[in-house]
Design a protein around this motif. Sequence first.
Motif, PDB file in Angstrom:
ATOM      1  N   ALA A   1       0.842  -1.207   0.000  1.00 20.29           N
ATOM      2  CA  ALA A   1       0.000   0.000   0.000  1.00 20.29           C
ATOM      3  C   ALA A   1       0.876   1.255   0.000  1.00 20.29           C
ATOM      4  O   ALA A   1       0.561   2.241  -0.673  1.00 20.29           O
ATOM      5  N   GLU A   2       1.988   1.176   0.740  1.00 24.25           N
ATOM      6  CA  GLU A   2       2.881   2.331   0.824  1.00 24.25           C
ATOM      7  C   GLU A   2       3.467   2.657  -0.570  1.00 24.25           C
ATOM      8  O   GLU A   2       3.483   3.810  -0.990  1.00 24.25           O
ATOM      9  N   VAL A   3       3.925   1.625  -1.268  1.00 24.59           N
ATOM     10  CA  VAL A   3       4.491   1.871  -2.601  1.00 24.59           C
ATOM     11  C   VAL A   3       3.379   2.276  -3.583  1.00 24.59           C
ATOM     12  O   VAL A   3       3.586   3.128  -4.450  1.00 24.59           O
ATOM     13  N   GLU A   4       2.203   1.691  -3.432  1.00 21.68           N
ATOM     14  CA  GLU A   4       1.076   2.059  -4.311  1.00 21.68           C
ATOM     15  C   GLU A   4       0.769   3.545  -4.157  1.00 21.68           C
ATOM     16  O   GLU A   4       0.483   4.242  -5.129  1.00 21.68           O
ATOM     17  N   ARG A   5       0.850   4.037  -2.921  1.00 23.00           N
ATOM     18  CA  ARG A   5       0.593   5.456  -2.657  1.00 23.00           C
ATOM     19  C   ARG A   5       1.645   6.313  -3.376  1.00 23.00           C
ATOM     20  O   ARG A   5       1.325   7.297  -4.033  1.00 23.00           O
ATOM     21  N   LEU A   6       2.928   5.877  -3.293  1.00 24.74           N
ATOM     22  CA  LEU A   6       3.995   6.648  -3.918  1.00 24.74           C
ATOM     23  C   LEU A   6       3.941   6.585  -5.435  1.00 24.74           C
ATOM     24  O   LEU A   6       4.209   7.564  -6.128  1.00 24.74           O
ATOM     25  N   TRP A   7       3.605   5.419  -5.951  1.00 21.91           N
ATOM     26  CA  TRP A   7       3.626   5.228  -7.405  1.00 21.91           C
ATOM     27  C   TRP A   7       2.302   5.606  -8.071  1.00 21.91           C
ATOM     28  O   TRP A   7       2.265   5.913  -9.258  1.00 21.91           O
ATOM     29  N   GLY A   8       1.237   5.473  -7.331  1.00 17.94           N
ATOM     30  CA  GLY A   8      -0.056   5.881  -7.872  1.00 17.94           C
ATOM     31  C   GLY A   8      -0.770   4.824  -8.702  1.00 17.94           C
ATOM     32  O   GLY A   8      -1.704   5.133  -9.418  1.00 17.94           O
ATOM     33  N   PHE A   9      -0.307   3.596  -8.652  1.00 10.92           N
ATOM     34  CA  PHE A   9      -1.072   2.524  -9.315  1.00 10.92           C
ATOM     35  C   PHE A   9      -1.035   1.255  -8.466  1.00 10.92           C
ATOM     36  O   PHE A   9      -0.214   1.133  -7.557  1.00 10.92           O
ATOM     37  N   GLU A  10      -1.931   0.332  -8.805  1.00 11.57           N
ATOM     38  CA  GLU A  10      -2.057  -0.884  -8.017  1.00 11.57           C
ATOM     39  C   GLU A  10      -0.906  -1.857  -8.321  1.00 11.57           C
ATOM     40  O   GLU A  10      -0.495  -1.991  -9.475  1.00 11.57           O
ATOM     41  N   ILE A  11      -0.425  -2.528  -7.292  1.00  7.91           N
ATOM     42  CA  ILE A  11       0.684  -3.470  -7.465  1.00  7.91           C
ATOM     43  C   ILE A  11       0.178  -4.884  -7.195  1.00  7.91           C
ATOM     44  O   ILE A  11      -0.516  -5.117  -6.205  1.00  7.91           O
ATOM     45  N   PRO A  12       0.501  -5.831  -8.096  1.00 14.29           N
ATOM     46  CA  PRO A  12       0.028  -7.204  -7.863  1.00 14.29           C
ATOM     47  C   PRO A  12       0.577  -7.781  -6.560  1.00 14.29           C
ATOM     48  O   PRO A  12       1.699  -7.473  -6.166  1.00 14.29           O
ATOM     49  N   ASP A  13      -0.205  -8.657  -5.922  1.00 11.80           N
ATOM     50  CA  ASP A  13       0.171  -9.139  -4.591  1.00 11.80           C
ATOM     51  C   ASP A  13       0.696 -10.574  -4.602  1.00 11.80           C
ATOM     52  O   ASP A  13       0.922 -11.167  -3.569  1.00 11.80           O
ATOM     53  N   TRP A  14       0.871 -11.138  -5.796  1.00 16.87           N
ATOM     54  CA  TRP A  14       1.315 -12.535  -5.870  1.00 16.87           C
ATOM     55  C   TRP A  14       2.825 -12.623  -6.109  1.00 16.87           C
ATOM     56  O   TRP A  14       3.423 -11.721  -6.670  1.00 16.87           O
ATOM     57  N   VAL A  15       3.402 -13.737  -5.670  1.00 15.20           N
ATOM     58  CA  VAL A  15       4.841 -13.927  -5.868  1.00 15.20           C
ATOM     59  C   VAL A  15       5.078 -14.463  -7.279  1.00 15.20           C
ATOM     60  O   VAL A  15       4.467 -15.453  -7.683  1.00 15.20           O
ATOM     61  N   GLY A  16       5.934 -13.790  -8.021  1.00 13.96           N
ATOM     62  CA  GLY A  16       6.190 -14.185  -9.402  1.00 13.96           C
ATOM     63  C   GLY A  16       7.211 -15.309  -9.520  1.00 13.96           C
ATOM     64  O   GLY A  16       7.597 -15.936  -8.530  1.00 13.96           O
ATOM     65  N   LEU A  17       7.630 -15.557 -10.735  1.00 15.52           N
ATOM     66  CA  LEU A  17       8.587 -16.642 -10.991  1.00 15.52           C
ATOM     67  C   LEU A  17      10.018 -16.099 -11.012  1.00 15.52           C
ATOM     68  O   LEU A  17      10.276 -14.999 -11.470  1.00 15.52           O
ATOM     69  N   ASP A  18      10.932 -16.931 -10.543  1.00 18.64           N
ATOM     70  CA  ASP A  18      12.361 -16.614 -10.623  1.00 18.64           C
ATOM     71  C   ASP A  18      12.861 -16.972 -12.019  1.00 18.64           C
ATOM     72  O   ASP A  18      12.161 -17.667 -12.772  1.00 18.64           O
ATOM     73  N   LEU A  19      14.066 -16.576 -12.343  1.00 20.93           N
ATOM     74  CA  LEU A  19      14.594 -16.748 -13.695  1.00 20.93           C
ATOM     75  C   LEU A  19      14.528 -18.189 -14.200  1.00 20.93           C
ATOM     76  O   LEU A  19      14.065 -18.442 -15.313  1.00 20.93           O
ATOM     77  N   THR A  20      15.001 -19.153 -13.414  1.00 20.05           N
ATOM     78  CA  THR A  20      15.000 -20.535 -13.918  1.00 20.05           C
ATOM     79  C   THR A  20      13.579 -21.010 -14.191  1.00 20.05           C
ATOM     80  O   THR A  20      13.308 -21.688 -15.188  1.00 20.05           O
ATOM     81  N   ASN A  21      12.659 -20.632 -13.303  1.00 25.61           N
ATOM     82  CA  ASN A  21      11.277 -21.056 -13.534  1.00 25.61           C
ATOM     83  C   ASN A  21      10.616 -20.304 -14.676  1.00 25.61           C
ATOM     84  O   ASN A  21       9.744 -20.847 -15.351  1.00 25.61           O
ATOM     85  N   MET A  22      11.058 -19.085 -14.922  1.00 27.88           N
ATOM     86  CA  MET A  22      10.572 -18.381 -16.121  1.00 27.88           C
ATOM     87  C   MET A  22      10.961 -19.189 -17.351  1.00 27.88           C
ATOM     88  O   MET A  22      10.159 -19.388 -18.269  1.00 27.88           O
ATOM     89  N   ILE A  23      12.225 -19.640 -17.363  1.00 32.57           N
ATOM     90  CA  ILE A  23      12.700 -20.391 -18.531  1.00 32.57           C
ATOM     91  C   ILE A  23      11.901 -21.691 -18.670  1.00 32.57           C
ATOM     92  O   ILE A  23      11.437 -22.048 -19.752  1.00 32.57           O
ATOM     93  N   LYS A  24      11.722 -22.360 -17.527  1.00 31.08           N
ATOM     94  CA  LYS A  24      10.955 -23.614 -17.534  1.00 31.08           C
ATOM     95  C   LYS A  24       9.549 -23.406 -18.090  1.00 31.08           C
ATOM     96  O   LYS A  24       9.007 -24.252 -18.771  1.00 31.08           O
ATOM     97  N   GLU A  25       8.953 -22.273 -17.774  1.00 32.40           N
ATOM     98  CA  GLU A  25       7.554 -22.006 -18.129  1.00 32.40           C
ATOM     99  C   GLU A  25       7.372 -21.289 -19.462  1.00 32.40           C
ATOM    100  O   GLU A  25       6.263 -20.892 -19.801  1.00 32.40           O
ATOM    101  N   MET A  26       8.465 -21.088 -20.200  1.00 38.22           N
ATOM    102  CA  MET A  26       8.320 -20.403 -21.491  1.00 38.22           C
ATOM    103  C   MET A  26       7.391 -21.208 -22.392  1.00 38.22           C
ATOM    104  O   MET A  26       7.547 -22.412 -22.534  1.00 38.22           O
TER     105      MET A  26
END
Lengths: 167, 685
Positions: B365-390
Motif C-alpha cells: 500500500a505504501e508503494v502504491e501510494r507513492l507510485w499511484g497505481f495498483e501493485i500485484p500481490d502474488w509472488v512471481g517466478l524466478d529466472l529458472t522457472n521463467m525459462i521452464k515455463e516459457m
Amino acid sequence: MEMSKKIFLDYKRCIGCRACEVACEMTHGEARIRVFEFPDLFTVPFNCRHCEKAPCLNVCPTGALFRDEDGAVAFDPLKCIGCLMCAVACPFGIPKLDDENKIMDKCDLCADRRAEGKLPACVSACPTEALSYGDINEVLWNREGKIVANLKSSAEKGEGEKAYIVL
Amino acid sequence: MAEKLVPVVCPWCSVGCRFYAVSVNGYIRKIEFDYDHPTVNRGKLCPKGVASYQFINSPQRLKKPLKRVGERGEGKFKEISWDEAYRIIAEKIKEIKETYGPEAIAFLASEKITFEENYLVHKLSKALGTNNLDFPGRYCQYSNSPARTAIFGSSAATNPFEDVEKAELIVIWGHNPAETAPVFFGQYIEKAILDNGAEMVVIDPRSTRGHKYASLHIKPYPGTDLAIALAMLNVVISEELYDKEFVQERTVGFKDLKEAVKDYTPEWAEKVSGVPSEDIRKVARLIAGKKTALFVNEGMNQHVNGFELALAIANLIAITGNIGKEGVWSGVFPGAQCGFCAAMSGIAPNKLPTGKLVTDDAARAEVERLWGFEIPDWVGLDLTNMIKEMGAKIRMMYIVGGNIAKSAPNSRWVREQLKKLEFLVVQDIFLTETAEYADIVLPAATWFEKTGTAISAERRVQRTYKAAEAPGEAKPDWLIMVELAKELGLGEFFKYEHPDEILREINSVIPLFKGATPEYLAEHPEGCFFPCSEPGEGTKVLFKSAFKTSDGKAHLQPVKWREPPEMPDEEYPLWLTNFRLVGHWHTMTMSEKSPSLEKRWPDEYVMINPIDAEKYGIRNGDLVKVETRRGSVLVKAEVTEHVREGVIAMPWHWQMNFLTLNETHEKTKMAELKAVAARISRVEE
Ligand code: SF4
Ligand code: SF4
Ligand code: SF4
C-alpha cells in the motif's frame, strides 16, 4: 646532479593481470611491456631498464637514441633508420622492429605523459604496485625500509627464518 | 577539438573503480586514470578497466531497432523505426495481457544497467501488473545473500575495503579476486599480506593467481565445500574455540547449531571432500583465533547446496566473532558493477522496490501510494522457472541487458525454451546470443553514454556521467522505458527527462538511499556507503551494536550435509567446474569486442591434472571432448598441476553452460553452475 627515474619491478606483487600491457597499448598502439608467465603461476613484467650505461644508446649510429632529462633512454623516430643495432646490443632484447613504420620501437617511459606531469601508463594502471616509478634510489630506500620493518616484526614474532623473503 | 575528461565508474566488475573517459567530439578515444580523488581504486585499473573504451566503439554495436524476419535463433532481422518498434511491443503486450493475463509476461532487469534503470524496469513491470521479475544475478549471489539475510538480517558487505588491510587472516573461499577484482586484490588484500603481515588461506580445487601468497591451500572437490564448513563448525565448537561472550550476547540458536554439527568431524569431511582432516582443523583454528576477512564468491554461491554452505560459513563468522567490528570483512560480492543496483531496487519475483515483500499488504500500500497505481500481490517466478515455463505460463519476456542463452544453466535447453515464447523483446548493446531469439531487438546506449548511479561491492554508491553520444539511434535504457511506458498509456507514471529525476524519486521511495542525492554524489565522486539515510558518508561498518534481525541478534541456523545434485559415477567419472579469466567478462558480450582483451585471452581450454591426463591418454594441447549429460564441447587440453586430481576445469565465458545443470535449490532457486559430473576423451584432429 640529474635524477635517474626508473620503473622498478617488484615481481612479488605481480598477479599477471596484464593491465600494464593494455595501458601501454592504449598509449602507444603496441605494448612495450610484456608480462612473462611461468608454469608455477609466477609472473614477471618486463620493460626497458633504461640502463645507466645503455649499450643501445652507445651503438646507435644516427643518434636517434638519447637520454632525456628524467634519465630515460628515449628516441627520436625521425632519426631512426631501423638498423636495429640497438637490439643487437641490448642485453634484454628490448628494442623491437615497428613493422608498420620500419623503425625501432621501445619504451620511452611515456615521454608524452611525463611531459604532462602524469605517471607512465603502465605504472598508472598496475593494480598491485608491482610497478612503481620514481627516482630509483628513493624507490630502493623505501623498499629497504619496508623489508627491515618486516624483519623486525618477524623477529618479534619469533619467526626468524620466516622473514620476508626478497626475490 | 579539445579533449574532455568525464568522470565515470568502471563498467565491468563490482570494485567500483573510477577513472575518466576521454571524449573528443562525443566519441571516446581512450581512458585516463583518476589520481585526483580519494577513490576506492587509488587511481589503479585492471586490464578491463583500461580497455573499457574499446567495445563502445565496436562497429558491431546495435544502432537501430530490429524486427525478426527469420526463424527464432537464426539471427535474421530487418531494421525498423523506434515508432514501429514501440507500437509492435505495446500491441503485443496488450494482446498477451488480454489473452492470458499479466502473469504471462516476465521482465528481466540487469546488473549491467544503472540503479535508475533497474528501478524503472521494476516500476514498468509492476505497472503492467506482473511480478514475474528477476535478473541474471539470480545465478550470482543468491546463496550467500539469502543465507546472510537469514542469520544477520542483511547480506551486504559488513566493512569497507580499507578494513581488509587491517585483518590478520584473509580467507579466500571459492573466490578468485586476483583475477575477477584485481584492483581490490592489489590494493587491499596484497597490502594486508605483504605490507601488514596478514596470513592467507585459499580454499579452491584450483590454484588461482593469488595463491602464491597463501600459507595454506586446501583443495576440496567442487560442491563438497559444505562438508568442510560443517567440520570447521564442529572443530570450533568441540574444541571450545568460539567467542563465548559474542555467542552469549549477540547470537541465538547456538545449542541447535552445536547439536546439528556434532557428527561432522574433520575425518568425515576428509572422506567427502578429499581434504586432509588436519588441514581442516588448522583453518578452523586460524579463523577462531584471528581477525578474519572472509571472501566467498561463485565457487561457493553457484551450487544447489550453496545456500547450506553459505549458512554454515555465516554461522562460522558469527560464532568466531568475526563481524560487527573493524578489521574484519564478510558479505556478498556481486560480480557486476551494478549487481547491487538490481538487488537494492528490489528486482526479484517477491519484492517491492523498498526491499519489502509483495505479499506484505501494508508495504504494498505504501508503494502504491507513492507510485499511484495498483501493485500485484502474488509472488512471481524466478529466472529458472521463467525459462521452464516459457510457452506455458510465460508467453512473453522482456529482457534488458541479459544474455541468458549463455549465462543460464544448460544452454541447449534454454535455447529450446526461448523458441517457445510468443514474444521476446531484448534490449542490449550488441546482438547477443539471446537477442538472436528475439522478435524485437532494441539498441541500447552503453555505460559511458549515459548518466546514472552504480553501487559497488563495498556498498559504495557512486555516480557515473555521460561521456559520449550513443551511435546511430541507440538510446539509454531509462529513456527506452520512459518512451515505451508512454506508448502503453502509462506515461503519467514515467515523467522523467533526466536520470537525476529518477534518482530523486529513488531517494524518496527507498529509505536506504535517501541521502544519495544527485547533488551529494556530484560533489563527492567517491560516493557514500549505503545505508546513507541522510546526505553524508553513510554507514561504513555494519552491525556494530545490533544485527538487522527482528531482535537484533544473529540467528544461528542449524545446517545439515546435502549432496550435490550430480556426483561423478562410472559413466561420468570426473568433477567439472569452471572459473573466470581476468581479460573476459561474463558471456563476453563486451570483452570479445575489446581487441586488447580478446587478443590476450583468445580461447577456452580445459585444465586437467597430469594423473588424470595420463589415465585418459591426453597430452598438453590435445583437442578433447568434454561431455556431461547435457551436452559436449570441443576444447584444447591444458595438462597442469593447478587443478586437483579428479577435477577438470574450464573458463565459463565460452561454452561452459552447455554442460551445467538446470536443477535448482527449492528455496533460493540457485542452479548447479559449478559442479557437475563429466567425462573427457581425446579427439583426432
Ligand atoms: S613506461 Fe610507457 S612506454 Fe614504457 S612500458 Fe610503460 S607504458 Fe609502455
Ligand atoms: S599490471 Fe602490475 S600486476 Fe598486472 S601484470 Fe602488470 S605488473 Fe603485474
Ligand atoms: S577491478 Fe573491476 S572496477 Fe576496477 S578496473 Fe577492473 S573491472 Fe573495473
